[in-house]
Design a protein around this motif. Structure first.
Motif, PDB file in Angstrom:
ATOM      1  N   THR A  35      11.871   9.714 -67.601  1.00 12.52           N
ATOM      2  CA  THR A  35      13.082   9.721 -67.341  1.00 12.52           C
ATOM      3  C   THR A  35      13.460  10.956 -66.681  1.00 12.52           C
ATOM      4  OG1 THR A  35      14.001  10.253 -69.527  1.00 12.52           O
ATOM      5  CG2 THR A  35      13.045   8.333 -69.080  1.00 12.52           C
ATOM      6  N   CYS A  36      14.458  11.293 -66.111  1.00 14.69           N
ATOM      7  CA  CYS A  36      14.553  12.830 -65.231  1.00 14.69           C
ATOM      8  C   CYS A  36      15.773  13.303 -65.655  1.00 14.69           C
ATOM      9  CB  CYS A  36      14.777  12.679 -64.299  1.00 14.69           C
ATOM     10  SG  CYS A  36      15.024  13.935 -63.876  1.00 14.69           S
ATOM     11  N   THR A  37      15.780  14.310 -66.504  1.00 14.54           N
ATOM     12  CA  THR A  37      17.257  15.301 -67.037  1.00 14.54           C
ATOM     13  C   THR A  37      17.526  15.488 -65.951  1.00 14.54           C
ATOM     14  OG1 THR A  37      15.904  17.306 -67.454  1.00 14.54           O
ATOM     15  CG2 THR A  37      16.271  15.396 -69.400  1.00 14.54           C
ATOM     16  N   ALA A  38      19.458  15.650 -66.136  1.00 13.04           N
ATOM     17  CA  ALA A  38      20.465  16.191 -64.911  1.00 13.04           C
ATOM     18  C   ALA A  38      19.918  18.015 -64.784  1.00 13.04           C
ATOM     19  CB  ALA A  38      21.496  15.840 -64.708  1.00 13.04           C
ATOM     20  N   ALA A  39      19.254  18.394 -65.609  1.00 15.31           N
ATOM     21  CA  ALA A  39      19.211  19.941 -65.152  1.00 15.31           C
ATOM     22  C   ALA A  39      18.215  19.759 -64.928  1.00 15.31           C
ATOM     23  CB  ALA A  39      18.956  20.110 -66.814  1.00 15.31           C
ATOM     24  N   LEU A  40      17.985  21.340 -63.513  1.00 14.00           N
ATOM     25  CA  LEU A  40      16.785  22.149 -62.616  1.00 14.00           C
ATOM     26  C   LEU A  40      16.331  22.833 -62.750  1.00 14.00           C
ATOM     27  CD1 LEU A  40      16.711  20.927 -59.065  1.00 14.00           C
ATOM     28  CD2 LEU A  40      16.595  23.254 -59.699  1.00 14.00           C
ATOM     29  N   ARG A  41      15.539  23.034 -62.918  1.00 10.57           N
ATOM     30  CA  ARG A  41      13.909  24.447 -63.284  1.00 10.57           C
ATOM     31  C   ARG A  41      13.760  24.930 -62.377  1.00 10.57           C
ATOM     32  NH1 ARG A  41      15.709  22.010 -67.463  1.00 10.57           N
ATOM     33  NH2 ARG A  41      14.465  22.245 -68.857  1.00 10.57           N
ATOM     34  N   HIS A  42      14.664  26.743 -61.848  1.00 16.47           N
ATOM     35  CA  HIS A  42      14.076  27.247 -60.589  1.00 16.47           C
ATOM     36  C   HIS A  42      13.220  27.763 -61.117  1.00 16.47           C
ATOM     37  CE1 HIS A  42      14.733  29.235 -56.969  1.00 16.47           C
ATOM     38  NE2 HIS A  42      15.211  30.427 -57.631  1.00 16.47           N
ATOM     39  N   ILE A  43      12.053  28.024 -60.853  1.00 19.36           N
ATOM     40  CA  ILE A  43      10.600  29.301 -61.687  1.00 19.36           C
ATOM     41  C   ILE A  43      10.034  30.548 -60.213  1.00 19.36           C
ATOM     42  CG2 ILE A  43       8.628  29.358 -62.129  1.00 19.36           C
ATOM     43  CD1 ILE A  43      10.340  27.429 -64.408  1.00 19.36           C
ATOM     44  N   VAL A  44      10.638  31.417 -60.726  1.00 21.53           N
ATOM     45  CA  VAL A  44       9.867  32.458 -59.448  1.00 21.53           C
ATOM     46  C   VAL A  44       9.090  33.265 -60.372  1.00 21.53           C
ATOM     47  CG1 VAL A  44      11.380  34.495 -58.234  1.00 21.53           C
ATOM     48  CG2 VAL A  44      13.018  32.887 -58.926  1.00 21.53           C
ATOM     49  N   LEU A  45       8.027  33.140 -59.683  1.00 23.82           N
ATOM     50  CA  LEU A  45       6.402  34.019 -60.245  1.00 23.82           C
ATOM     51  C   LEU A  45       6.809  34.510 -58.949  1.00 23.82           C
ATOM     52  CD1 LEU A  45       4.379  31.345 -60.748  1.00 23.82           C
ATOM     53  CD2 LEU A  45       6.155  32.309 -62.524  1.00 23.82           C
ATOM     54  N   CYS A  46       6.445  36.572 -59.741  1.00 27.44           N
ATOM     55  CA  CYS A  46       6.602  37.731 -58.963  1.00 27.44           C
ATOM     56  C   CYS A  46       5.138  38.722 -59.859  1.00 27.44           C
ATOM     57  CB  CYS A  46       7.995  38.638 -59.337  1.00 27.44           C
ATOM     58  SG  CYS A  46       9.391  37.667 -59.130  1.00 27.44           S
ATOM     59  N   GLU A  47       5.009  39.373 -58.357  1.00 31.47           N
ATOM     60  CA  GLU A  47       3.796  40.306 -58.332  1.00 31.47           C
ATOM     61  C   GLU A  47       4.361  41.066 -57.797  1.00 31.47           C
ATOM     62  OE1 GLU A  47      -0.510  41.467 -56.319  1.00 31.47           O
ATOM     63  OE2 GLU A  47       0.295  39.796 -56.172  1.00 31.47           O
ATOM     64  N   PHE A  48       4.672  42.350 -58.416  1.00 34.57           N
ATOM     65  CA  PHE A  48       5.869  43.158 -58.195  1.00 34.57           C
ATOM     66  C   PHE A  48       4.556  44.130 -57.279  1.00 34.57           C
ATOM     67  CE2 PHE A  48       8.823  41.690 -61.798  1.00 34.57           C
ATOM     68  CZ  PHE A  48       9.449  42.069 -60.332  1.00 34.57           C
ATOM     69  N   ASN A  49       5.171  45.396 -56.429  1.00 37.78           N
ATOM     70  CA  ASN A  49       4.602  46.198 -55.814  1.00 37.78           C
ATOM     71  C   ASN A  49       3.554  47.463 -57.044  1.00 37.78           C
ATOM     72  OD1 ASN A  49       5.038  45.653 -53.428  1.00 37.78           O
ATOM     73  ND2 ASN A  49       6.693  46.742 -53.115  1.00 37.78           N
ATOM     74  N   ALA A  76      23.043  39.403 -52.852  1.00 38.49           N
ATOM     75  CA  ALA A  76      22.354  41.084 -53.298  1.00 38.49           C
ATOM     76  C   ALA A  76      21.610  41.475 -53.834  1.00 38.49           C
ATOM     77  CB  ALA A  76      23.796  41.519 -53.960  1.00 38.49           C
ATOM     78  N   PHE A  77      21.042  40.622 -54.935  1.00 36.21           N
ATOM     79  CA  PHE A  77      20.418  40.884 -55.695  1.00 36.21           C
ATOM     80  C   PHE A  77      18.569  40.342 -54.452  1.00 36.21           C
ATOM     81  CE2 PHE A  77      16.673  39.148 -58.917  1.00 36.21           C
ATOM     82  CZ  PHE A  77      16.221  39.964 -59.246  1.00 36.21           C
ATOM     83  N   VAL A  78      18.915  39.992 -54.003  1.00 37.44           N
ATOM     84  CA  VAL A  78      17.632  39.463 -53.316  1.00 37.44           C
ATOM     85  C   VAL A  78      16.861  40.657 -52.306  1.00 37.44           C
ATOM     86  CG1 VAL A  78      15.776  38.549 -51.195  1.00 37.44           C
ATOM     87  CG2 VAL A  78      17.461  36.709 -53.009  1.00 37.44           C
ATOM     88  N   GLU A  79      18.138  41.283 -51.743  1.00 38.29           N
ATOM     89  CA  GLU A  79      18.237  42.693 -51.520  1.00 38.29           C
ATOM     90  C   GLU A  79      17.478  43.934 -52.231  1.00 38.29           C
ATOM     91  OE1 GLU A  79      17.707  42.898 -47.458  1.00 38.29           O
ATOM     92  OE2 GLU A  79      18.107  40.242 -47.910  1.00 38.29           O
ATOM     93  N   LEU A  80      18.232  43.647 -53.344  1.00 37.03           N
ATOM     94  CA  LEU A  80      17.931  44.845 -54.057  1.00 37.03           C
ATOM     95  C   LEU A  80      16.309  44.571 -54.284  1.00 37.03           C
ATOM     96  CD1 LEU A  80      18.892  47.334 -55.895  1.00 37.03           C
ATOM     97  CD2 LEU A  80      18.909  45.067 -57.677  1.00 37.03           C
ATOM     98  N   LEU A  81      15.501  43.355 -54.705  1.00 40.99           N
ATOM     99  CA  LEU A  81      14.470  43.214 -54.533  1.00 40.99           C
ATOM    100  C   LEU A  81      13.469  43.455 -54.067  1.00 40.99           C
ATOM    101  CD1 LEU A  81      12.856  41.740 -57.542  1.00 40.99           C
ATOM    102  CD2 LEU A  81      12.772  39.459 -56.505  1.00 40.99           C
ATOM    103  N   LYS A  82      13.744  42.411 -52.490  1.00 39.65           N
ATOM    104  CA  LYS A  82      12.554  42.855 -51.762  1.00 39.65           C
ATOM    105  C   LYS A  82      11.726  44.057 -51.628  1.00 39.65           C
ATOM    106  CE  LYS A  82      14.902  39.547 -48.217  1.00 39.65           C
ATOM    107  NZ  LYS A  82      14.525  39.657 -46.467  1.00 39.65           N
ATOM    108  N   PRO A  83      11.978  45.034 -51.636  1.00 37.48           N
ATOM    109  CA  PRO A  83      11.057  46.171 -51.396  1.00 37.48           C
ATOM    110  C   PRO A  83      10.033  46.879 -52.226  1.00 37.48           C
ATOM    111  CG  PRO A  83      13.911  46.987 -50.924  1.00 37.48           C
ATOM    112  CD  PRO A  83      13.170  45.092 -51.718  1.00 37.48           C
ATOM    113  N   TRP A  84      10.825  45.921 -53.779  1.00 37.21           N
ATOM    114  CA  TRP A  84       9.150  46.336 -54.521  1.00 37.21           C
ATOM    115  C   TRP A  84       8.211  44.567 -55.050  1.00 37.21           C
ATOM    116  CZ3 TRP A  84       9.415  50.612 -56.414  1.00 37.21           C
ATOM    117  CH2 TRP A  84      10.924  51.641 -55.861  1.00 37.21           C
ATOM    118  N   LEU A  85       9.134  43.939 -54.220  1.00 30.21           N
ATOM    119  CA  LEU A  85       8.086  42.125 -54.331  1.00 30.21           C
ATOM    120  C   LEU A  85       6.813  42.681 -53.196  1.00 30.21           C
ATOM    121  CD1 LEU A  85       9.864  39.512 -54.207  1.00 30.21           C
ATOM    122  CD2 LEU A  85       8.683  40.494 -56.777  1.00 30.21           C
TER     123      LEU A  85
END
Length: 108
Positions: free
Chosen positions: A2-16, A84-93
């Motif tokens: 069965t599937c629940t209604a909630a959706l998980r959004h996983i973000v894995l990061c490797e930082f500079n 806005a957060f993505v733009e803050l994050l991008k230089p460090w990824l």
């Protein structure tokens, strides 16, 4: 299954390699604000990789957002706070991997 209604959004990061502890802490904090800034975000979790298996492929941090369904995730993707957060994050990824799924329950 069965599937629940909630959706998980996983973000894995490797930082500079030159990211400072202070900048890392700032980015984690800013990411955590999505729960308060974007409607439909039910939960935010973060953790650094501690697996001894050596299978992390360089990813050091895992961020998990739980959404109230796919529509809420879609709102988040184009929400000004997220953009806005993505733009803050991008230089460090160095790299990022994103994986969305609906949690499944396996009977038994």
């Amino acid at each position: 299954m069965t599937c629940t209604a909630a959706l998980r959004h996983i973000v894995l990061c490797e930082f500079n390699s030159d990211i400072t502890q202070a900048k890392h802490a700032e980015l984690v904090y800013e990411f955590s604000l999505m729960k308060h800034s974007v409607p439909g975000v039910l939960q935010f979790e973060w953790g650094e990789n501690i697996s001894p298996e050596g299978l992390d492929d360089g990813y050091s941090d895992c961020f998990t957002l739980t959404f109230d369904g796919a529509a809420a995730r879609d709102v988040y993707l184009t929400h000004p706070a997220h953009l806005a957060f993505v733009e803050l994050l991008k230089p460090w990824l160095a790299r990022v991997l994103v994986f969305d799924y609906f949690p499944q329950e396996v009977p038994g």
